[in-house]
Write a protein that holds these residues in place. Sequence first.
Motif, PDB file in Angstrom:
ATOM      1  N   SER A  50       0.847  -1.188   0.000  1.00  0.00           N
ATOM      2  CA  SER A  50       0.000   0.000   0.000  1.00  0.00           C
ATOM      3  C   SER A  50       0.884   1.239   0.000  1.00  0.00           C
ATOM      4  O   SER A  50       1.951   1.253   0.626  1.00  0.00           O
ATOM      5  CB  SER A  50      -0.908   0.003   1.239  1.00  0.00           C
ATOM      6  N   TYR A  51       0.434   2.269  -0.721  1.00  0.00           N
ATOM      7  CA  TYR A  51       1.201   3.519  -0.769  1.00  0.00           C
ATOM      8  C   TYR A  51       0.240   4.683  -0.925  1.00  0.00           C
ATOM      9  O   TYR A  51      -0.641   4.677  -1.787  1.00  0.00           O
ATOM     10  CB  TYR A  51       2.189   3.516  -1.935  1.00  0.00           C
ATOM     11  N   GLN A 109       9.459   6.313 -15.937  1.00  0.00           N
ATOM     12  CA  GLN A 109       8.119   5.883 -15.532  1.00  0.00           C
ATOM     13  C   GLN A 109       7.138   5.927 -16.697  1.00  0.00           C
ATOM     14  O   GLN A 109       6.348   5.002 -16.899  1.00  0.00           O
ATOM     15  CB  GLN A 109       7.597   6.756 -14.372  1.00  0.00           C
ATOM     16  N   LEU A 110       7.190   6.994 -17.481  1.00  0.00           N
ATOM     17  CA  LEU A 110       6.291   7.109 -18.624  1.00  0.00           C
ATOM     18  C   LEU A 110       6.612   6.035 -19.668  1.00  0.00           C
ATOM     19  O   LEU A 110       5.716   5.322 -20.141  1.00  0.00           O
ATOM     20  CB  LEU A 110       6.409   8.483 -19.267  1.00  0.00           C
ATOM     21  N   ALA A 111       7.886   5.922 -20.039  1.00  0.00           N
ATOM     22  CA  ALA A 111       8.258   5.020 -21.122  1.00  0.00           C
ATOM     23  C   ALA A 111       7.941   3.572 -20.782  1.00  0.00           C
ATOM     24  O   ALA A 111       7.414   2.820 -21.620  1.00  0.00           O
ATOM     25  CB  ALA A 111       9.747   5.183 -21.436  1.00  0.00           C
ATOM     26  N   VAL A 112       8.232   3.160 -19.556  1.00  0.00           N
ATOM     27  CA  VAL A 112       8.033   1.757 -19.205  1.00  0.00           C
ATOM     28  C   VAL A 112       6.552   1.398 -19.210  1.00  0.00           C
ATOM     29  O   VAL A 112       6.156   0.316 -19.670  1.00  0.00           O
ATOM     30  CB  VAL A 112       8.694   1.431 -17.850  1.00  0.00           C
ATOM     31  N   VAL A 113       5.701   2.297 -18.718  1.00  0.00           N
ATOM     32  CA  VAL A 113       4.266   2.011 -18.718  1.00  0.00           C
ATOM     33  C   VAL A 113       3.717   2.008 -20.140  1.00  0.00           C
ATOM     34  O   VAL A 113       2.937   1.128 -20.525  1.00  0.00           O
ATOM     35  CB  VAL A 113       3.510   3.028 -17.837  1.00  0.00           C
ATOM     36  N   CYS A 114       4.130   2.983 -20.916  1.00  0.00           N
ATOM     37  CA  CYS A 114       3.690   3.061 -22.308  1.00  0.00           C
ATOM     38  C   CYS A 114       4.071   1.783 -23.060  1.00  0.00           C
ATOM     39  O   CYS A 114       3.254   1.208 -23.801  1.00  0.00           O
ATOM     40  CB  CYS A 114       4.311   4.286 -22.960  1.00  0.00           C
ATOM     41  N   GLN A 165       3.855   4.067 -11.384  1.00  0.00           N
ATOM     42  CA  GLN A 165       3.402   3.329 -12.558  1.00  0.00           C
ATOM     43  C   GLN A 165       1.926   2.973 -12.443  1.00  0.00           C
ATOM     44  O   GLN A 165       1.170   3.057 -13.426  1.00  0.00           O
ATOM     45  CB  GLN A 165       4.280   2.094 -12.752  1.00  0.00           C
ATOM     46  N   LEU A 166       1.482   2.599 -11.255  1.00  0.00           N
ATOM     47  CA  LEU A 166       0.057   2.338 -11.054  1.00  0.00           C
ATOM     48  C   LEU A 166      -0.766   3.612 -11.277  1.00  0.00           C
ATOM     49  O   LEU A 166      -1.878   3.552 -11.807  1.00  0.00           O
ATOM     50  CB  LEU A 166      -0.187   1.796  -9.646  1.00  0.00           C
ATOM     51  N   THR A 222      -6.585   4.584 -17.724  1.00  0.00           N
ATOM     52  CA  THR A 222      -7.692   3.609 -17.612  1.00  0.00           C
ATOM     53  C   THR A 222      -7.324   2.269 -18.251  1.00  0.00           C
ATOM     54  O   THR A 222      -8.072   1.700 -19.047  1.00  0.00           O
ATOM     55  CB  THR A 222      -8.997   4.156 -18.221  1.00  0.00           C
ATOM     56  N   VAL A 223      -6.144   1.768 -17.899  1.00  0.00           N
ATOM     57  CA  VAL A 223      -5.659   0.472 -18.372  1.00  0.00           C
ATOM     58  C   VAL A 223      -5.368  -0.394 -17.156  1.00  0.00           C
ATOM     59  O   VAL A 223      -4.772   0.065 -16.171  1.00  0.00           O
ATOM     60  CB  VAL A 223      -4.383   0.628 -19.224  1.00  0.00           C
ATOM     61  N   LYS A 224      -5.765  -1.662 -17.212  1.00  0.00           N
ATOM     62  CA  LYS A 224      -5.482  -2.587 -16.123  1.00  0.00           C
ATOM     63  C   LYS A 224      -3.982  -2.827 -16.018  1.00  0.00           C
ATOM     64  O   LYS A 224      -3.337  -3.167 -17.012  1.00  0.00           O
ATOM     65  CB  LYS A 224      -6.209  -3.916 -16.366  1.00  0.00           C
ATOM     66  N   PRO A 225      -3.396  -2.674 -14.844  1.00  0.00           N
ATOM     67  CA  PRO A 225      -1.945  -2.869 -14.704  1.00  0.00           C
ATOM     68  C   PRO A 225      -1.573  -4.348 -14.695  1.00  0.00           C
ATOM     69  O   PRO A 225      -2.419  -5.213 -14.427  1.00  0.00           O
ATOM     70  CB  PRO A 225      -1.637  -2.223 -13.349  1.00  0.00           C
TER      71      PRO A 225
END
Length: 302
Positions: free
Chosen positions: A154-155, A176-181, A204-205, A212-215
């Motif tokens: 939890s955070y 953070q942006l590139a890895v999620v994308c 990232q979450l 609105t994408v499931k992680p």
Amino acid sequence: MNHPHSIYRGRFAPSPTGPLHFGSLVAALASFLDARHNNGQWLVRIEDIDPLREVPGASSDILHTLESHHLCWDETICYQSQRSSAYELTIDQLKAKGHTYYCPCSRKTLTTNQGVHSPECNPAAPSKLLPCATRFRATNHRFHWHDLLLGPQSYLASEQSDDFVIKRKEGFYAYQLAVVCDDIEQNITHIVRGSDLLDSTPPQLALYDALTVKPPQFGHIPVILNSSGQKLSKQNLAPSINNSQVSQNLKQALSALNQPLPQALCNAPAEEIINWAITNWSLALVPKRHSLQGGWLTGSEL
């Protein structure tokens, strides 16, 4: 090894800032084995979005080491340096939803001000006289997730102090942006990586939530420490993997992951070791802590 009907898609995403060291091999092996044991696909991505830190030839060295250790990937290698248009499109989407702002504040200024931004922050448009990063606007939101190794996590993200950069002042796209994308584009479902990246999970979450994408599911294995208690890293001058002793490297990496080889396989060829490891892999056996003291592993043994 293609598994077109698998729902598991894992990946290993090294930065080409130098050759792989033992800690990187352990992370790659854990990710690979978890994917293959679950009849999944395993992808490799080269995170080369920071040219100031990139070492010439490192990408080729990394791929050669993976191949030498029979860690064979599915699909074409993804290079982040070729993905700028996708990152810019994602920033535009986040901006349209009100999730971003321009920020001229330096890291030193924010540290001095305990996370409070300067009065010049958040202009309507970036200024050439005052270079700005693009930040993601955090909200006072608590993120909950179940780590595949560490269990419930939890955070609580706090606005301003937890706002993070998604495009740097120099124009480079942030990790953070590139890895999620990329994980979204490649339909990554499971991420097994070192616990030094546990702190990256909340931002990232936050991006997954904003888009609105499931992680994916996250699992964080212990990082390997040297005899001085430092994380094995290129910055700490960790020696590169010796590709002439592949079987020994795999044996030591499996031992670090608490998957010891049977005595009969201790001197086996690398391919036999990998096949045994895929069949017998258990993520539940991996030590559930943030680091492993590497005093048992000397530099000459790496």
